[in-house]
Design a protein around this motif. Structure first.
Motif, PDB file in Angstrom:
ATOM      1  N   ILE A 260       0.853  -1.182   0.000  1.00 60.20           N
ATOM      2  CA  ILE A 260       0.000   0.000   0.000  1.00 60.20           C
ATOM      3  C   ILE A 260       0.894   1.239   0.000  1.00 60.20           C
ATOM      4  CG2 ILE A 260      -1.785   1.254   1.247  1.00 60.20           C
ATOM      5  CD1 ILE A 260      -2.584  -1.442   2.513  1.00 60.20           C
ATOM      6  N   TYR A 261       0.696   2.114  -0.977  1.00 61.52           N
ATOM      7  CA  TYR A 261       1.428   3.368  -1.111  1.00 61.52           C
ATOM      8  C   TYR A 261       0.443   4.523  -1.129  1.00 61.52           C
ATOM      9  CZ  TYR A 261       5.212   0.433  -2.991  1.00 61.52           C
ATOM     10  OH  TYR A 261       6.177  -0.510  -3.171  1.00 61.52           O
ATOM     11  N   LEU A 262       0.974   5.722  -0.929  1.00 55.34           N
ATOM     12  CA  LEU A 262       0.229   6.950  -1.213  1.00 55.34           C
ATOM     13  C   LEU A 262       0.936   7.632  -2.364  1.00 55.34           C
ATOM     14  CD1 LEU A 262      -0.662   8.698   2.158  1.00 55.34           C
ATOM     15  CD2 LEU A 262      -2.207   7.715   0.497  1.00 55.34           C
ATOM     16  N   GLN A 263       0.202   7.976  -3.399  1.00 52.75           N
ATOM     17  CA  GLN A 263       0.784   8.699  -4.514  1.00 52.75           C
ATOM     18  C   GLN A 263       0.354  10.149  -4.402  1.00 52.75           C
ATOM     19  OE1 GLN A 263       1.060   6.774  -8.279  1.00 52.75           O
ATOM     20  NE2 GLN A 263       0.559   8.644  -9.383  1.00 52.75           N
ATOM     21  N   ALA A 264       1.346  11.019  -4.195  1.00 50.26           N
ATOM     22  CA  ALA A 264       1.056  12.433  -3.993  1.00 50.26           C
ATOM     23  C   ALA A 264       1.049  13.212  -5.298  1.00 50.26           C
ATOM     24  CB  ALA A 264       2.073  13.041  -3.032  1.00 50.26           C
ATOM     25  N   GLY A 265       1.572  12.623  -6.368  1.00 52.83           N
ATOM     26  CA  GLY A 265       1.558  13.321  -7.641  1.00 52.83           C
ATOM     27  C   GLY A 265       2.257  12.520  -8.717  1.00 52.83           C
ATOM     28  N   ALA A 266       1.973  12.869  -9.964  1.00 52.36           N
ATOM     29  CA  ALA A 266       2.643  12.272 -11.122  1.00 52.36           C
ATOM     30  C   ALA A 266       2.871  13.394 -12.124  1.00 52.36           C
ATOM     31  CB  ALA A 266       1.797  11.158 -11.724  1.00 52.36           C
ATOM     32  N   TYR A 267       4.121  13.609 -12.518  1.00 53.86           N
ATOM     33  CA  TYR A 267       4.478  14.750 -13.355  1.00 53.86           C
ATOM     34  C   TYR A 267       5.312  14.281 -14.536  1.00 53.86           C
ATOM     35  CZ  TYR A 267       3.315  17.177  -9.017  1.00 53.86           C
ATOM     36  OH  TYR A 267       2.690  17.622  -7.894  1.00 53.86           O
ATOM     37  N   GLN A 268       5.185  14.987 -15.654  1.00 51.04           N
ATOM     38  CA  GLN A 268       6.039  14.713 -16.795  1.00 51.04           C
ATOM     39  C   GLN A 268       7.376  15.426 -16.666  1.00 51.04           C
ATOM     40  OE1 GLN A 268       3.441  15.584 -20.190  1.00 51.04           O
ATOM     41  NE2 GLN A 268       3.427  13.381 -20.616  1.00 51.04           N
ATOM     42  N   ASN A 269       7.419  16.475 -15.874  1.00 54.65           N
ATOM     43  CA  ASN A 269       8.647  17.222 -15.645  1.00 54.65           C
ATOM     44  C   ASN A 269       9.293  16.704 -14.357  1.00 54.65           C
ATOM     45  OD1 ASN A 269      10.693  19.071 -15.424  1.00 54.65           O
ATOM     46  ND2 ASN A 269       9.367  20.874 -15.453  1.00 54.65           N
ATOM     47  N   PRO A 270      10.514  16.179 -14.425  1.00 52.92           N
ATOM     48  CA  PRO A 270      11.138  15.628 -13.211  1.00 52.92           C
ATOM     49  C   PRO A 270      11.401  16.672 -12.129  1.00 52.92           C
ATOM     50  CG  PRO A 270      12.703  15.616 -15.032  1.00 52.92           C
ATOM     51  CD  PRO A 270      11.382  16.015 -15.588  1.00 52.92           C
ATOM     52  N   SER A 271      11.585  17.925 -12.506  1.00 51.34           N
ATOM     53  CA  SER A 271      11.832  18.954 -11.491  1.00 51.34           C
ATOM     54  C   SER A 271      10.578  19.217 -10.664  1.00 51.34           C
ATOM     55  CB  SER A 271      12.351  20.240 -12.124  1.00 51.34           C
ATOM     56  OG  SER A 271      11.382  20.786 -12.978  1.00 51.34           O
ATOM     57  N   ASP A 272       9.378  19.065 -11.281  1.00 52.91           N
ATOM     58  CA  ASP A 272       8.139  19.222 -10.519  1.00 52.91           C
ATOM     59  C   ASP A 272       8.020  18.120  -9.465  1.00 52.91           C
ATOM     60  OD1 ASP A 272       7.449  21.437 -12.021  1.00 52.91           O
ATOM     61  OD2 ASP A 272       6.178  20.291 -13.414  1.00 52.91           O
ATOM     62  N   ALA A 273       8.400  16.900  -9.845  1.00 53.03           N
ATOM     63  CA  ALA A 273       8.359  15.790  -8.891  1.00 53.03           C
ATOM     64  C   ALA A 273       9.366  16.009  -7.763  1.00 53.03           C
ATOM     65  CB  ALA A 273       8.644  14.471  -9.608  1.00 53.03           C
ATOM     66  N   ASP A 274      10.544  16.514  -8.105  1.00 50.92           N
ATOM     67  CA  ASP A 274      11.550  16.786  -7.070  1.00 50.92           C
ATOM     68  C   ASP A 274      11.106  17.910  -6.143  1.00 50.92           C
ATOM     69  OD1 ASP A 274      13.296  14.776  -7.848  1.00 50.92           O
ATOM     70  OD2 ASP A 274      14.377  16.079  -9.245  1.00 50.92           O
ATOM     71  N   ASN A 275      10.405  18.898  -6.674  1.00 49.63           N
ATOM     72  CA  ASN A 275       9.901  19.995  -5.842  1.00 49.63           C
ATOM     73  C   ASN A 275       8.888  19.487  -4.818  1.00 49.63           C
ATOM     74  OD1 ASN A 275      11.479  21.916  -7.091  1.00 49.63           O
ATOM     75  ND2 ASN A 275       9.885  22.544  -8.532  1.00 49.63           N
ATOM     76  N   LEU A 276       7.980  18.589  -5.251  1.00 46.52           N
ATOM     77  CA  LEU A 276       7.002  18.032  -4.312  1.00 46.52           C
ATOM     78  C   LEU A 276       7.703  17.159  -3.269  1.00 46.52           C
ATOM     79  CD1 LEU A 276       4.118  17.643  -3.334  1.00 46.52           C
ATOM     80  CD2 LEU A 276       3.878  15.795  -5.000  1.00 46.52           C
ATOM     81  N   LYS A 277       8.695  16.410  -3.706  1.00 49.65           N
ATOM     82  CA  LYS A 277       9.449  15.577  -2.763  1.00 49.65           C
ATOM     83  C   LYS A 277      10.146  16.451  -1.718  1.00 49.65           C
ATOM     84  CE  LYS A 277      13.194  12.252  -2.481  1.00 49.65           C
ATOM     85  NZ  LYS A 277      14.246  11.526  -3.169  1.00 49.65           N
ATOM     86  N   ALA A 278      10.702  17.570  -2.150  1.00 48.91           N
ATOM     87  CA  ALA A 278      11.358  18.493  -1.218  1.00 48.91           C
ATOM     88  C   ALA A 278      10.352  19.121  -0.271  1.00 48.91           C
ATOM     89  CB  ALA A 278      12.113  19.572  -1.990  1.00 48.91           C
ATOM     90  N   ARG A 279       9.178  19.471  -0.777  1.00 50.70           N
ATOM     91  CA  ARG A 279       8.122  20.043   0.079  1.00 50.70           C
ATOM     92  C   ARG A 279       7.700  19.048   1.150  1.00 50.70           C
ATOM     93  NH1 ARG A 279       2.183  21.814  -2.128  1.00 50.70           N
ATOM     94  NH2 ARG A 279       1.298  22.345  -0.100  1.00 50.70           N
ATOM     95  N   LEU A 280       7.577  17.776   0.756  1.00 53.27           N
ATOM     96  CA  LEU A 280       7.232  16.741   1.734  1.00 53.27           C
ATOM     97  C   LEU A 280       8.367  16.542   2.750  1.00 53.27           C
ATOM     98  CD1 LEU A 280       5.587  14.169  -0.697  1.00 53.27           C
ATOM     99  CD2 LEU A 280       4.420  15.452   1.110  1.00 53.27           C
TER     100      LEU A 280
END
Length: 185
Positions: free
Chosen positions: A110-130
């Motif tokens: 069981i996972y939680l998916q907080a987002g899916a992005y085509q731009n890797p920097s957007d995914a890294d930004n959300l990871k940093a925010r978390l």
């Protein structure tokens, strides 16, 4: 014109003296380091008779001569005899295999998916925010064929749906929408 040539000579003389002094200081430092390495304190080297490990009981070993075949006067090649099984604690009992416990098979993760992005920097930004919130997340690169490559931001694995729901509620209070994702191992 004679003034300019005198200034240039003084600058070259100062530069040459600086280079020579730098080389001399570097050589002195190199010799000092070499002496320290070769003759200085070695913290991991055993020194003296007290540093030898104690043996509980000497084990008698029988040496079997091994010679290469094809020479005159050769004896048959003997099989070497290993006595290390006797040295092990517990003797023969130490060499018996230990039975493994049966491993519980997890039906799904069981996972939680907080987002899916085509731009890797957007995914890294959300990871940093978390991460700033004290939540560890991972970014997974997934190729979805004709849709393209996406970068998923996922949290978990969670042991139960209740644990995932409580983390999902915490993320919702901070303005991050997430979805519960189940996957088979």
């Amino acid at each position: 014109m004679s003034c300019n040539s005198g200034v240039q000579r003084d600058q070259w003389g100062g530069t040459l003296a600086g280079v020579l002094i730098g080389l001399l200081v570097g050589a002195v430092i190199a010799v000092g380091v070499a002496l320290y390495i070769n003759f200085g304190h070695k913290p991991f080297k055993a020194e003296g008779p007290t540093a030898r490990p104690q043996q509980s009981a000497p084990v008698a070993t029988q040496s079997v001569p091994i010679s290469l075949p094809g020479k005159p006067g050769d004896q048959p090649v003997g099989k070497p005899k290993f006595d290390f099984y006797k040295i092990l604690p517990g003797g023969e009992a130490a060499s018996t295999p230990v039975e493994d416990k049966p491993v519980e098979v997890v039906a799904e993760r069981i996972y939680l998916q907080a987002g899916a992005y085509q731009n890797p920097s957007d995914a890294d930004n959300l990871k940093a925010r978390l991460a700033l919130m004290g939540i560890e997340a991972t970014v997974q690169r997934v190729d979805l064929g004709i849709k393209g490559i996406f970068y998923r931001v996922r949290l978990g694995t969670f042991g139960s749906t209740d644990a995932a729901e409580s983390m999902r509620a915490r993320l919702a209070t901070d303005g991050i929408e997430s979805a519960i994702v189940r996957s088979k191992p």
